[in-house]
Design an enzyme around this catalytic site. Structure first.
Site, mmCIF file in Angstrom:
data_model
loop_
_atom_site.group_PDB
_atom_site.id
_atom_site.type_symbol
_atom_site.label_atom_id
_atom_site.label_comp_id
_atom_site.label_asym_id
_atom_site.label_seq_id
_atom_site.Cartn_x
_atom_site.Cartn_y
_atom_site.Cartn_z
ATOM 1 N N ASN A 34 35.056 -49.386 -3.337
ATOM 2 C CA ASN A 34 35.950 -50.495 -3.079
ATOM 3 C C ASN A 34 37.686 -50.226 -2.954
ATOM 4 O O ASN A 34 38.503 -50.810 -3.081
ATOM 5 C CB ASN A 34 35.972 -51.531 -4.209
ATOM 6 C CG ASN A 34 36.372 -51.129 -5.618
ATOM 7 O OD1 ASN A 34 36.901 -50.010 -5.569
ATOM 8 N ND2 ASN A 34 36.147 -51.597 -6.795
ATOM 9 N N ALA A 83 30.985 -44.506 -8.813
ATOM 10 C CA ALA A 83 31.827 -45.672 -8.788
ATOM 11 C C ALA A 83 31.913 -46.151 -10.336
ATOM 12 O O ALA A 83 31.324 -46.379 -11.030
ATOM 13 C CB ALA A 83 31.362 -46.955 -7.948
ATOM 14 N N LEU A 85 35.361 -46.938 -13.521
ATOM 15 C CA LEU A 85 37.006 -46.711 -14.132
ATOM 16 C C LEU A 85 36.857 -45.516 -15.101
ATOM 17 O O LEU A 85 35.897 -45.358 -15.652
ATOM 18 C CB LEU A 85 37.451 -47.986 -14.578
ATOM 19 C CG LEU A 85 37.375 -49.101 -13.731
ATOM 20 C CD1 LEU A 85 37.842 -50.455 -14.618
ATOM 21 C CD2 LEU A 85 38.273 -48.976 -12.392
ATOM 22 N N SER A 126 29.581 -38.326 -18.874
ATOM 23 C CA SER A 126 31.003 -37.695 -19.252
ATOM 24 C C SER A 126 30.554 -37.078 -20.727
ATOM 25 O O SER A 126 30.030 -37.580 -21.455
ATOM 26 C CB SER A 126 32.172 -38.486 -19.324
ATOM 27 O OG SER A 126 33.187 -37.864 -19.908
ATOM 28 N N TYR A 150 35.824 -46.556 -23.038
ATOM 29 C CA TYR A 150 35.228 -45.859 -21.833
ATOM 30 C C TYR A 150 34.087 -45.014 -22.169
ATOM 31 O O TYR A 150 32.845 -45.102 -21.403
ATOM 32 C CB TYR A 150 36.323 -45.027 -21.407
ATOM 33 C CG TYR A 150 35.959 -43.917 -20.231
ATOM 34 C CD1 TYR A 150 35.307 -44.355 -18.825
ATOM 35 C CD2 TYR A 150 35.845 -42.486 -20.542
ATOM 36 C CE1 TYR A 150 35.028 -43.440 -17.916
ATOM 37 C CE2 TYR A 150 35.416 -41.543 -19.634
ATOM 38 C CZ TYR A 150 34.876 -42.030 -18.368
ATOM 39 O OH TYR A 150 34.495 -40.863 -17.256
ATOM 40 N N LYS A 154 29.883 -45.316 -20.896
ATOM 41 C CA LYS A 154 28.955 -44.204 -20.410
ATOM 42 C C LYS A 154 27.785 -44.321 -21.210
ATOM 43 O O LYS A 154 26.617 -44.157 -20.478
ATOM 44 C CB LYS A 154 29.821 -43.012 -20.180
ATOM 45 C CG LYS A 154 30.874 -42.930 -19.172
ATOM 46 C CD LYS A 154 30.438 -43.039 -17.752
ATOM 47 C CE LYS A 154 31.413 -43.035 -16.930
ATOM 48 N NZ LYS A 154 30.942 -43.103 -15.481
ATOM 49 N N ASN A 180 35.304 -31.170 -18.079
ATOM 50 C CA ASN A 180 36.601 -31.502 -17.517
ATOM 51 C C ASN A 180 36.773 -31.127 -15.979
ATOM 52 O O ASN A 180 37.057 -29.900 -15.974
ATOM 53 C CB ASN A 180 37.983 -30.745 -18.503
ATOM 54 C CG ASN A 180 38.285 -31.702 -19.768
ATOM 55 O OD1 ASN A 180 37.123 -31.660 -20.577
ATOM 56 N ND2 ASN A 180 39.168 -31.977 -19.838
ATOM 57 N N VAL A 218 53.135 -30.606 -23.946
ATOM 58 C CA VAL A 218 51.802 -29.896 -24.691
ATOM 59 C C VAL A 218 51.554 -30.878 -25.882
ATOM 60 O O VAL A 218 52.391 -30.847 -26.805
ATOM 61 C CB VAL A 218 51.864 -28.478 -25.111
ATOM 62 C CG1 VAL A 218 50.535 -28.061 -25.751
ATOM 63 C CG2 VAL A 218 52.195 -27.765 -23.863
ATOM 64 N N ARG A 232 39.647 -27.013 -24.105
ATOM 65 C CA ARG A 232 38.611 -27.739 -23.105
ATOM 66 C C ARG A 232 37.534 -26.933 -22.578
ATOM 67 O O ARG A 232 38.088 -25.939 -21.992
ATOM 68 C CB ARG A 232 39.058 -28.908 -22.280
ATOM 69 C CG ARG A 232 39.930 -29.804 -22.989
ATOM 70 C CD ARG A 232 39.076 -30.945 -23.822
ATOM 71 N NE ARG A 232 39.774 -32.000 -24.446
ATOM 72 C CZ ARG A 232 40.429 -31.804 -25.746
ATOM 73 N NH1 ARG A 232 40.056 -30.592 -26.355
ATOM 74 N NH2 ARG A 232 41.012 -32.706 -26.096
#
Ligand code: NAD
Ligand code: WQD
Length: 338
Positions: A34, A83, A85, A126, A150, A154, A180, A218, A232
């Site tokens: 989109n 797709a 957010l 994720s 978020y 997921k 990451n 940082v 990470r």
């Protein structure tokens, strides 16, 4: 016969790189996006890399009529579903919007696939589903305690796809938990271009190096890590892209549901990234140590052994290459695809 793979969110950062890997593996990607967080000029760049522009459709995964049309008109062998957010802070401010897009969007897609008899799905999950893990490296059977809407979006998708696969055992589903993702295609033609101020470390460092931002702040220098900064598992986006092709191949072999981590298995601190980026770019990165960012976890990295065993996949590109490729993209395209 070339297999057409519907790539939802294929104009975005990870999706566009996966289109390269798909084309190079002999698949034909068909992008549905989109353009809410991407620029369709990416397809010209994809054409320059692979020799052929992918076909694309501007539209939303929540548009059932559009999906039905696509599945009726195209012979789709499988779907890679990017797709969604992905900004943690936005998800806290607008949780329903996140569930609407990420959860409801996946449900609409799944129902349209079932109606069309397309039952092969690779889903972008994720590492954020683990929340604050008890230990690292994190295996796939570690408890999932996502700490924000978020991450919960997921996890809800993962759980509902598992229920769905139980109810419809013919489905072939792979849930990929990325750590990451950073870097860019080696050509420097495609990469990540966040809108506004970047939330994530690597794009921020890139913008400092190119002179768009004065200095990196940082987020915390007093974590219980070797140098006090957050650790990470950074993974090169092309390694990730190749992981999707391997996952798709695996899904095509047999019905079932697999959940796999995609990471390197190695942690790097914020200052490790700064140093590697300075070495790769020849620029010095000004930074100051600020307070901790609320919600941040001190350190975590993947146990990628299962993906190694099941897919024969492992990350091949190190932090130096992640930085060198991110820098090539940033330097050549300071304003993204403009
Ligand atoms: P991105 O924003 O660059 O790509 C997502 C793409 O999906 C964008 O092109 C956007 O326009 C499109 N999109 C969003 N909602 C849509 C909808 N309803 N219908 C059609 N298109 C829609 O993000 P990315 O970094 O490439 O992430 C891809 C996927 O991987 C996302 O699902 C994200 O949650 C997941 N993921 C990303 C990371 C990361 O750090 N980048 C880490 C783990 C998981
Ligand atoms: C990395 C490290 C920061 C910016 C996020 C999402 C996660 C996943 C990946 C999608 C941390 C530090 C950062 C800065 C800093 N996305 N940092 N200064 O938070 O590990 O993960 O992206 O699924 O869900 O939460 O990534 O790149 O924001 O941060 O010091 O300006 O860099 O504190 O230690 P994070 P990040």
């Amino acid at each position: 016969m070339t297999h057409t793979i519907l790539v939802t969110g294929g104009a975005g950062f990870i999706g566009s790189h996966t289109c390269v890997a798909l084309a190079q593996a002999g698949y034909e990607p068909l992008i549905l996006d989109n353009l809410g967080n991407s620029d369709i000029r990416v397809v010209d760049r994809l054409a320059r890399i692979t020799g052929r522009a992918p076909r694309w459709i501007e539209g939303d995964v929540r548009d059932r009529a559009l999906l039905d049309r696509i599945f009726a008109e195209e012979r789709i062998a499988g779907v890679i579903h990017f797709a969604g957010l992905k900004a943690v802070g936005d998800s806290v401010a607008d949780p329903i919007g996140y569930y609407e897009n990420n959860v409801h969007g996946t449900w609409v897609l799944t129902q349209a696939m079932e109606a069309a008899g397309v039952r092969t799905l690779v889903f972008s999950s994720s590492a954020t589903v683990y929340g604050d893990p008890e230990r690292s490296p994190i295996p796939e059977d570690a408890p999932c305690r996502p700490a924000n809407p978020y991450g919960r979006s997921k996890r809800i998708v993962e759980e509902t796809l598992a229920d769905w696969q139980q109810a419809s055992p013919g489905w072939r589903i792979v849930l990929l938990r990325y750590f990451n993702p950073v870097g860019a295609h080696e050509s420097g033609l495609i990469g990540e271009h966040p809108q506004g101020k970047p939330n994530n470390l690597m794009p921020f460092v890139c913008q400092v190096a190119v002179g768009l931002r004065d200095k990196l702040v940082v987020h915390g220098g007093d974590y219980p890590t070797a140098d006090g900064t957050g650790v990470r598992d950074y993974v090169h986006v092309m390694d990730l892209a190749e992981g999707h092709v391997a996952a798709l191949r695996k899904a095509q072999e047999a019905p079932g549901l697999l959940t796999l981590n995609l990471g390197t298995g190695q942690g790097a601190s914020v200052l490790d990234v700064v140093k590697a980026f300075e070495a790769a770019s020849g620029r010095s990165i000004a930074y100051e140590i600020g307070p901790r960012r609320p919600g941040d976890v001190p350190a975590y990295w993947a146990d990628p052994a299962l993906a190694g065993r099941v897919l024969g996949w492992q990350a091949r590109r190190g932090l130096e290459q992640m930085c060198a490729d991110a820098w090539r993209w940033q330097q050549g395209n300071p304003r993204g695809y403009e």
